[in-house]
Design an enzyme around this catalytic site. Structure first.
Site, PDB file in Angstrom:
ATOM      1  N   ILE A   1      37.359  83.716  98.857  1.00 43.46           N
ATOM      2  CA  ILE A   1      38.288  84.495  98.045  1.00 43.46           C
ATOM      3  C   ILE A   1      39.729  84.116  98.367  1.00 43.46           C
ATOM      4  CG2 ILE A   1      36.690  86.413  97.802  1.00 43.46           C
ATOM      5  CD1 ILE A   1      38.368  87.964  99.823  1.00 43.46           C
ATOM      6  N   CYS A   2      40.535  84.176  97.319  1.00 43.67           N
ATOM      7  CA  CYS A   2      41.946  83.851  97.472  1.00 43.67           C
ATOM      8  C   CYS A   2      42.667  85.127  97.867  1.00 43.67           C
ATOM      9  CB  CYS A   2      42.467  83.301  96.154  1.00 43.67           C
ATOM     10  SG  CYS A   2      44.230  83.087  96.129  1.00 43.67           S
ATOM     11  N   LEU A   3      43.294  85.102  99.019  1.00 39.94           N
ATOM     12  CA  LEU A   3      43.941  86.326  99.495  1.00 39.94           C
ATOM     13  C   LEU A   3      45.372  86.413  99.008  1.00 39.94           C
ATOM     14  CD1 LEU A   3      42.493  85.963 103.063  1.00 39.94           C
ATOM     15  CD2 LEU A   3      41.764  87.573 101.313  1.00 39.94           C
TER      16      LEU A   3
END
Lengths: 174, 382
Positions: free
Chosen positions: A118-120
């Site tokens: 996931i892209c934080l």
């Protein structure tokens, strides 16, 4: 901690902080760290249950505690969507946070790297770095995964990218 | 071989024309066809064959002729030494893949490649990978292309993620391995190039190199996608990657200046082509200067694409670095200072210009050398 929503902020402050600065290659110190990780995770899960927001389960997939697997779920429009969750503890932990992965959603959203990582948000890494080694897996889930689910799942569901398992196709398929 | 086939074809033609009996023509034409096909085959297969020694002969068939010229022109002493060097390249993406190609064409001895990603059509805006390689791992695709370009280079590839515990162990042992050149001291590689696209991987390379006391170069493109840089890191001597935390943490810059609304970094099309071609060029240039010891190896070179600005700087290590291996290397470097100073002094004395002996005291044309410079009044011509 500007930029975080108030619920995340207040939840975060209640998760116990960790003290041992040890990574998976540090032998005995890592065992100590793992104990602290479990303590924080148990505390966080109890908090969630008390607030009727029990949204994940994870456990170590190997005895060294370097690979973790489990599930997380998100409720949108009264339906519960469940996803597999997995991650490795990087060798430079806790200086670098673990890269949380939702493999079933790989390719379905732009907010994701290869393999479902996931892209934080931009805020995550600076906050993690400033608080090293006090933040652990529980904090990563609270600051990283929870906001991501809250931001992305509604969009994915509303656009039809994922379907609830009670529908014709399960949430595992596109 | 092509030449011989051409000759054979022309012989067959002569033979055919000299035959009075036309009944054999079909057979001969068949033969001609086969030879022509073989010729076409051979043309497609002109491969660069492995060579024993690099030769400096300036002929079309010498792949190293233009490189050996650097030696002839006095820029590099003994260019052929490049065949002894071993370079590890972490990350075979936009920057890394081009770096491997340049080093391969330069005749580097040994390359170690690390990446866990696969080639996709989305990569086609950068150099090196081809559409038909989509689906292959980047390491396999790279080995495929590079071994074709120059079979003299020994290629080792690892399709793994160096940030996991197991990946890291493999990474470390591959760097330590001295089977390419057992006489090296320290690691089995001469240089590590980091061409990765994320902070975590850079920290891992930093950790490995600090522990192994391995010099490395880091390259990168900034988050705001309009500048790039290369950096030289010598454990203990220069700052390590953990010595100075990334910009956004250190100076408290509003994180929003780094990310435009709606553009997630994961999908950020880091595609300013001026950077992707430029950066590997700068990186390999610095690499060659380091390995072959010519020119000045820059400790840091930045490139700002918007202003065409190339800043350089030196970064000293942080005595409070959070990386314990870095602190150890700093201590060792400080302890070795007296030995270094003595060696530098000895070198300076050895290079001091000695009294140059006068070659010709006198000459039949009465030409004299005046050390004082040009004196117009002394000239006899008016």
């Amino acid at each position: 901690m500007e930029g975080w929503d108030p619920t995340t902020k207040s939840t975060l402050t209640q998760i116990p902080l960790l003290s041992v600065k040890a990574g998976p290659r540090d032998g005995g110190a890592w065992t100590q760290r793992l104990k602290e990780e479990y303590k924080a995770l148990i505390a966080y899960t109890s908090m969630n249950k008390a607030k009727d927001n029990d949204w994940f389960r994870i456990s170590a997939a190997n005895p060294e505690g370097t690979r973790w697997t489990g599930k997380c779920w998100y409720i949108h429009n009264l339906l519960k969507y469940e996803f597999d969750l997995q991650f490795d503890i990087p060798v430079t932990y806790p200086a670098t946070a673990p890269e949380l992965e939702l493999p079933q959603l790989d390719g379905k959203t732009q907010k994701m790297y290869r393999g479902g990582k996931i892209c934080l948000t931009v805020h995550f890494k600076p906050l993690w770095a400033k608080n090293c080694p006090r933040f652990g897996i529980a904090h990563a889930l609270c600051l990283g995964l929870a906001p991501w689910l809250a931001a992305e799942i509604p969009i994915l569901v509303d656009s039809g990218m994922i379907k609830h398992k009670d529908d014709a196709s399960s949430s595992n398929e596109s | 071989m092509e030449g011989e086939l051409k000759e054979l074809l022309s012989d067959i033609k002569t033979l055919k024309n000299s035959l009075p009996d036309r009944s054999q023509y079909a057979l001969i034409e068949n033969g001609q066809g086969s030879v022509q096909k073989s010729g076409g085959f051979v043309k497609n297969f002109i491969v660069k064959c492995s060579i024993q020694d690099m030769n400096a002969e300036v002929v079309d068939s010498n792949p190293y002729s233009r490189l050996m010229a650097l030696q002839k022109m006095g820029i590099v002493d003994n260019y052929e030494r490049i065949r002894e060097f071993s370079v590890a390249i972490v990350g075979i993406g936009g920057v890394g893949s081009v770096a491997t190609e340049v080093l391969t064409r330069c005749g580097i001895g040994h390359l170690l490649l690390y990446d866990y990603d696969t080639v996709e059509l989305a990569n086609m805006n950068r150099l090196f990978f081809r559409p038909k390689q989509a689906g292959l791992t980047k390491t396999d695709a790279a080995v495929q292309t590079l071994s074709d370009i120059n079979p003299d280079v020994v290629l080792e590839s690892y399709t793994l993620n160096i940030t996991t515990v197991r990946g890291f162990e493999t990474f470390m042992s591959s760097l330590r391995n001295k089977s390419f050149c057992s006489s090296k001291d320290g690691c089995g590689v001469d240089l590590v190039l980091s061409c990765v696209d994320n902070y975590e991987a850079r920290m891992v390379v930093n950790q490995a190199c600090n522990e192994l006391n391995q010099t490395w170069m880091e390259s990168g493109v900034s988050e705001n996608a309009v500048s790039g840089h290369i950096q030289l890191l010598i454990p203990g001597k220069t700052a390590c990657f953990a010595c100075a935390p990334p910009l956004v943490v250190a100076s408290g810059i509003d994180a929003h200046t780094l990310k435009r609304e709606g553009v997630c970094a994961a999908s950020l099309p880091t595609t300013m082509t001026t950077r992707w071609e430029l950066l590997p060029g700068l990186l390999v240039q610095n690499t060659l200067k380091y390995l072959l010891k010519f020119g000045h190896v820059t400790p840091y070179l930045g490139y700002n694409a918007l202003k065409d600005y190339f800043p350089t700087m030196e970064m000293k290590p942080n005595p409070q670095c959070s990386n314990s291996a870095c602190l150890e290397r700093q201590k060792e470097y400080a302890l070795a200072k007296p030995a270094r100073d003595a060696a530098a002094k000895a070198k300076m004395e050895a290079e001091a210009p000695s009294e140059t002996k006068c070659l010709h005291e006198d000459n039949e044309w009465n030409i004299r050398f005046s050390a004082g410079g040009y004196h117009p009044r002394a000239s006899k011509c008016r």
